[in-house]
Design a protein around this motif. Sequence first.
Motif, short mmCIF file in Angstrom:
data_model
loop_
_atom_site.label_atom_id
_atom_site.label_comp_id
_atom_site.label_asym_id
_atom_site.label_seq_id
_atom_site.Cartn_x
_atom_site.Cartn_y
_atom_site.Cartn_z
N HIS A 67 6.39 -13.33 -18.35
CA HIS A 67 7.26 -13.84 -17.30
C HIS A 67 8.70 -13.75 -17.79
O HIS A 67 8.95 -13.84 -19.00
N PRO A 68 9.67 -13.59 -16.88
CA PRO A 68 11.07 -13.53 -17.32
C PRO A 68 11.54 -14.73 -18.14
O PRO A 68 12.49 -14.62 -18.91
N THR A 69 10.88 -15.87 -18.00
CA THR A 69 11.26 -17.06 -18.77
C THR A 69 10.55 -17.16 -20.12
O THR A 69 10.78 -18.11 -20.87
N ALA A 70 9.68 -16.19 -20.43
CA ALA A 70 8.83 -16.30 -21.62
C ALA A 70 9.63 -16.42 -22.92
O ALA A 70 9.27 -17.21 -23.80
N ALA A 72 12.67 -17.63 -23.41
CA ALA A 72 13.26 -18.97 -23.48
C ALA A 72 12.19 -20.02 -23.79
O ALA A 72 12.42 -20.94 -24.59
N ARG A 73 11.02 -19.88 -23.20
CA ARG A 73 9.93 -20.81 -23.46
C ARG A 73 9.46 -20.70 -24.91
O ARG A 73 9.15 -21.71 -25.55
N GLU A 76 11.88 -22.54 -27.01
CA GLU A 76 11.67 -23.98 -26.86
C GLU A 76 10.48 -24.45 -27.71
O GLU A 76 10.55 -25.50 -28.35
N VAL A 133 3.49 -20.59 -23.46
CA VAL A 133 4.41 -19.48 -23.20
C VAL A 133 3.75 -18.54 -22.19
O VAL A 133 2.61 -18.11 -22.40
#
Length: 152
Positions: A67-70, A72-73, A76, A133
């Motif tokens: 996912h495009p947020t992977a 950043a996750r 985190e 993630v």
Amino acid sequence: MSSSAPPPARPGPPVVRLVDLRETPLDVEEVLASLDDDAAGGLTLFVGRVRDHDGGKGVVGLDYSAHPTALARLREVCERVAADHDVHGVAAVHRTGSLAIGDIAVVVATVAGHRGQAFDASRDLIDTLKAEVPIWKHQRFTDGDDEWVGTP
């Protein structure tokens, strides 16, 4: 009478040293080099590879999608593991795209003052990465079937 305060401590390297998602092959030596630390007594490394079977079926290869947020996750997760464990450094890299049998899919590592801290942090890192993630695995089987793993 003058008092001489000690100079401020020099900040050490960041605890989260390497975080990435890549379509290119992963390099274990890069991960190890990112965690080089003379004050650390323990470094643990986990390398996840593509195996030739799953659930009793032969596997011919797989594809990882993120996912495009992977990314950043993943960062985190690394930051949280670093905060929850007494470690000097954390690193995590994961492949995306098509992988063949034997290819490295993920590398996580931690470095700490002692082995127990490094082992605990590395287990937490890989387990939390897998649980949180948004990276999905599409397995292709020898019988022509396929399966998505880890999708919502």
